[in-house]
Design a protein around this motif. Structure first.
Motif, PDB file in Angstrom:
ATOM      1  N   GLN A 111       0.820  -1.185   0.000  1.00 17.24           N
ATOM      2  CA  GLN A 111       0.000   0.000   0.000  1.00 17.24           C
ATOM      3  C   GLN A 111       0.868   1.254   0.000  1.00 17.24           C
ATOM      4  N   PRO A 112       0.438   2.305  -0.690  1.00 14.82           N
ATOM      5  CA  PRO A 112       1.192   3.554  -0.640  1.00 14.82           C
ATOM      6  C   PRO A 112       1.048   4.219   0.712  1.00 14.82           C
ATOM      7  N   ALA A 113       1.859   5.253   0.943  1.00 13.50           N
ATOM      8  CA  ALA A 113       1.877   5.924   2.246  1.00 13.50           C
ATOM      9  C   ALA A 113       0.543   6.567   2.555  1.00 13.50           C
ATOM     10  N   ILE A 127      -2.398   5.452   3.814  1.00 12.42           N
ATOM     11  CA  ILE A 127      -3.742   4.895   3.682  1.00 12.42           C
ATOM     12  C   ILE A 127      -3.922   3.625   4.519  1.00 12.42           C
ATOM     13  N   GLY A 128      -3.173   3.515   5.585  1.00 12.04           N
ATOM     14  CA  GLY A 128      -3.366   2.394   6.491  1.00 12.04           C
ATOM     15  C   GLY A 128      -2.476   1.214   6.178  1.00 12.04           C
ATOM     16  N   GLY A 129      -3.002   0.016   6.427  1.00 10.12           N
ATOM     17  CA  GLY A 129      -2.189  -1.172   6.245  1.00 10.12           C
ATOM     18  C   GLY A 129      -1.403  -1.492   7.497  1.00 10.12           C
ATOM     19  N   ILE A 130      -0.458  -2.400   7.355  1.00 12.86           N
ATOM     20  CA  ILE A 130       0.322  -2.892   8.495  1.00 12.86           C
ATOM     21  C   ILE A 130       1.789  -2.594   8.254  1.00 12.86           C
ATOM     22  N   VAL A 131       2.464  -2.147   9.302  1.00  9.09           N
ATOM     23  CA  VAL A 131       3.893  -1.863   9.247  1.00  9.09           C
ATOM     24  C   VAL A 131       4.596  -2.754  10.256  1.00  9.09           C
ATOM     25  N   SER A 132       5.688  -3.367   9.851  1.00  7.05           N
ATOM     26  CA  SER A 132       6.533  -4.114  10.793  1.00  7.05           C
ATOM     27  C   SER A 132       7.896  -3.434  10.845  1.00  7.05           C
ATOM     28  N   THR A 133       8.514  -3.442  12.024  1.00  4.22           N
ATOM     29  CA  THR A 133       9.712  -2.620  12.222  1.00  4.22           C
ATOM     30  C   THR A 133      10.957  -3.411  12.598  1.00  4.22           C
ATOM     31  N   ASN A 134      10.908  -4.743  12.508  1.00  4.53           N
ATOM     32  CA  ASN A 134      12.125  -5.536  12.710  1.00  4.53           C
ATOM     33  C   ASN A 134      12.021  -6.796  11.867  1.00  4.53           C
ATOM     34  N   PRO A 135      13.146  -7.431  11.548  1.00  3.11           N
ATOM     35  CA  PRO A 135      13.115  -8.522  10.570  1.00  3.11           C
ATOM     36  C   PRO A 135      12.288  -9.731  10.979  1.00  3.11           C
ATOM     37  N   CYS A 136      12.209 -10.023  12.271  1.00  4.05           N
ATOM     38  CA  CYS A 136      11.408 -11.175  12.684  1.00  4.05           C
ATOM     39  C   CYS A 136       9.916 -10.887  12.552  1.00  4.05           C
ATOM     40  N   ALA A 137       9.521  -9.649  12.836  1.00  6.51           N
ATOM     41  CA  ALA A 137       8.132  -9.257  12.596  1.00  6.51           C
ATOM     42  C   ALA A 137       7.838  -9.241  11.103  1.00  6.51           C
ATOM     43  N   ASP A 138       8.828  -8.818  10.309  1.00  7.86           N
ATOM     44  CA  ASP A 138       8.653  -8.785   8.853  1.00  7.86           C
ATOM     45  C   ASP A 138       8.283 -10.161   8.309  1.00  7.86           C
ATOM     46  N   GLU A 186       8.809   8.797  13.074  1.00 12.84           N
ATOM     47  CA  GLU A 186       8.329   9.710  12.035  1.00 12.84           C
ATOM     48  C   GLU A 186       7.902   8.947  10.780  1.00 12.84           C
ATOM     49  N   GLU A 187       8.734   7.995  10.351  1.00 13.72           N
ATOM     50  CA  GLU A 187       8.414   7.218   9.145  1.00 13.72           C
ATOM     51  C   GLU A 187       7.137   6.404   9.326  1.00 13.72           C
ATOM     52  N   VAL A 188       7.058   5.739  10.471  1.00  7.77           N
ATOM     53  CA  VAL A 188       5.907   4.871  10.711  1.00  7.77           C
ATOM     54  C   VAL A 188       4.631   5.692  10.827  1.00  7.77           C
ATOM     55  N   ILE A 189       4.669   6.771  11.575  1.00  2.96           N
ATOM     56  CA  ILE A 189       3.483   7.605  11.770  1.00  2.96           C
ATOM     57  C   ILE A 189       3.006   8.183  10.449  1.00  2.96           C
ATOM     58  N   ALA A 190       3.939   8.554   9.567  1.00  3.51           N
ATOM     59  CA  ALA A 190       3.570   9.130   8.272  1.00  3.51           C
ATOM     60  C   ALA A 190       2.765   8.158   7.422  1.00  3.51           C
ATOM     61  N   LEU A 191       2.946   6.859   7.660  1.00  3.43           N
ATOM     62  CA  LEU A 191       2.218   5.852   6.898  1.00  3.43           C
ATOM     63  C   LEU A 191       0.794   5.644   7.412  1.00  3.43           C
ATOM     64  N   TYR A 243       3.820   6.573  19.255  1.00  7.46           N
ATOM     65  CA  TYR A 243       2.745   5.800  18.648  1.00  7.46           C
ATOM     66  C   TYR A 243       1.463   5.944  19.472  1.00  7.46           C
ATOM     67  N   GLN A 244       1.612   5.883  20.790  1.00  5.02           N
ATOM     68  CA  GLN A 244       0.454   5.957  21.677  1.00  5.02           C
ATOM     69  C   GLN A 244      -0.249   7.304  21.559  1.00  5.02           C
ATOM     70  N   ARG A 245       0.559   8.380  21.517  1.00  5.17           N
ATOM     71  CA  ARG A 245      -0.030   9.721  21.411  1.00  5.17           C
ATOM     72  C   ARG A 245      -0.844   9.880  20.135  1.00  5.17           C
ATOM     73  N   LEU A 246      -0.406   9.211  19.071  1.00  3.94           N
ATOM     74  CA  LEU A 246      -1.116   9.306  17.787  1.00  3.94           C
ATOM     75  C   LEU A 246      -2.236   8.278  17.664  1.00  3.94           C
ATOM     76  N   GLY A 247      -2.391   7.456  18.699  1.00  4.20           N
ATOM     77  CA  GLY A 247      -3.466   6.470  18.686  1.00  4.20           C
ATOM     78  C   GLY A 247      -3.218   5.275  17.799  1.00  4.20           C
ATOM     79  N   LEU A 248      -1.946   4.979  17.493  1.00  2.00           N
ATOM     80  CA  LEU A 248      -1.651   3.821  16.652  1.00  2.00           C
ATOM     81  C   LEU A 248      -1.788   2.530  17.459  1.00  2.00           C
ATOM     82  N   LYS A 249      -2.325   1.530  16.819  1.00  7.50           N
ATOM     83  CA  LYS A 249      -2.414   0.211  17.441  1.00  7.50           C
ATOM     84  C   LYS A 249      -1.074  -0.495  17.254  1.00  7.50           C
ATOM     85  N   VAL A 250      -0.483  -0.970  18.363  1.00  8.92           N
ATOM     86  CA  VAL A 250       0.847  -1.572  18.324  1.00  8.92           C
ATOM     87  C   VAL A 250       0.804  -2.958  18.962  1.00  8.92           C
ATOM     88  N   LEU A 251       1.438  -3.921  18.307  1.00  8.74           N
ATOM     89  CA  LEU A 251       1.603  -5.254  18.881  1.00  8.74           C
ATOM     90  C   LEU A 251       3.090  -5.466  19.099  1.00  8.74           C
TER      91      LEU A 251
END
Length: 267
Positions: A18-20, A22-33, A76-81, A100-108
């Motif tokens: 998905q382009p920046a 518009i939602g979707g799922i982001v993973s931030t480390n290789p095992c989550a990837d 910054e990168e993650v929030i922009a997505l 992430y919490q301040r912006l209301g992002l759901k994090v696992l």
């Protein structure tokens, strides 16, 4: 005209990421990837970590990883997505999590499983968060088949010393240790905990086989020469770095590789 519209629709449907914004799922480390790629449809993946797009760090084939947007995992990168969900490591900096919490992002937050059972549990945890429980159970079934297939048919337990990088070896209660045991290897007495093991210690208690991600590297070459000059017969085998980093889907090729190595040295 209708044919042209239909063709455009097919092309858009085939896009991998998905382009920046518009939602979707982001993973931030290789095992989550690797969990995300195994459990989510490609169209739901907004971005993965840049580590998975680097040969030395990835647990995913590079050609697959490079189909997706990569990020350095900064807030910054993650929030922009504007993702619907962020899969992050339990080692994520507290300041990043607060952002992430301040912006209301759901994090696992995902830890590093130290057993096959814990890895199964993590797969179910991620699959539940993604709403892909059936895919999670299919992955677990494939892992269980690979583990069972790697179980030895004889009682021999050759000792193995697995180097993760240069002279840093795996040891203690880790996922790699359990996989070695399930594949029919005994633990080398010097590897009581993960850490540096100099050549002198290897010589005092040589294993039956040394597993190394870079057997042609300087450290492995020097170790081989020293052992040979001392008259110590130690088998060697390549165990790719990509099989060291994570559990989850990586357990399958890791168990297959360990079974192949054991079959070569136990005849």
């Amino acid at each position: 005209m209708r044919a042209g519209v239909a063709l455009i629709a097919l092309v858009l449907a085939g896009c991998n990421a998905q382009p920046a914004g518009i939602g979707g799922i982001v993973s931030t480390n290789p095992c989550a990837d690797q969990l995300l790629l195994a459990l989510a449809p490609p169209g739901r993946i907004a971005a993965i970590s840049h580590y998975s797009q680097e040969e030395a760090a990835t647990s995913i084939p590079l050609d697959v990883a490079r189909r997706f947007r990569g990020t350095a995992g900064t807030a910054e990168e993650v929030i922009a997505l504007k993702p619907d969900l962020v899969l992050a490591s339990s080692f994520t900096p507290a300041a990043t999590l607060r952002a992430y919490q301040r912006l209301g992002l759901k994090v696992l937050l995902l830890d590093s499983p130290t057993t096959i059972a814990a890895s199964r549990g993590q797969i179910r945890q991620v699959a539940a968060a993604l709403g892909t429980q059936a895919a999670g159970e299919r992955l677990i079934a494939r892992i269980d088949v690979a583990v069972a297939a790697a179980a030895p048919k004889d009682a021999a337990r050759p000792s193995a010393l697995l180097f993760i990088s240069e002279n840093f070896a795996n040891g203690g209660p880790t996922l790699l240790t359990e996989m070695l045991g399930r594949a029919g290897f005994g633990t080398n007495a010097k590897a009581t905990a993960s850490g540096a093991i100099p050549i002198e210690r290897v010589m005092r208690d040589p294993p039956a086989v040394i597993l190394d991600p870079d057997p042609d590297g300087r450290t492995a070459t020097l170790r081989r020469r020293v052992l040979a000059r001392a008259g110590l017969r130690v088998a060697e085998a390549r165990f790719p770095r990509s099989l060291v980093n994570c559990g989850g889907p990586t357990i399958i090729p890791a168990m297959q590789r360990l079974a192949a190595i054991r079959a070569n040295i136990v005849r």
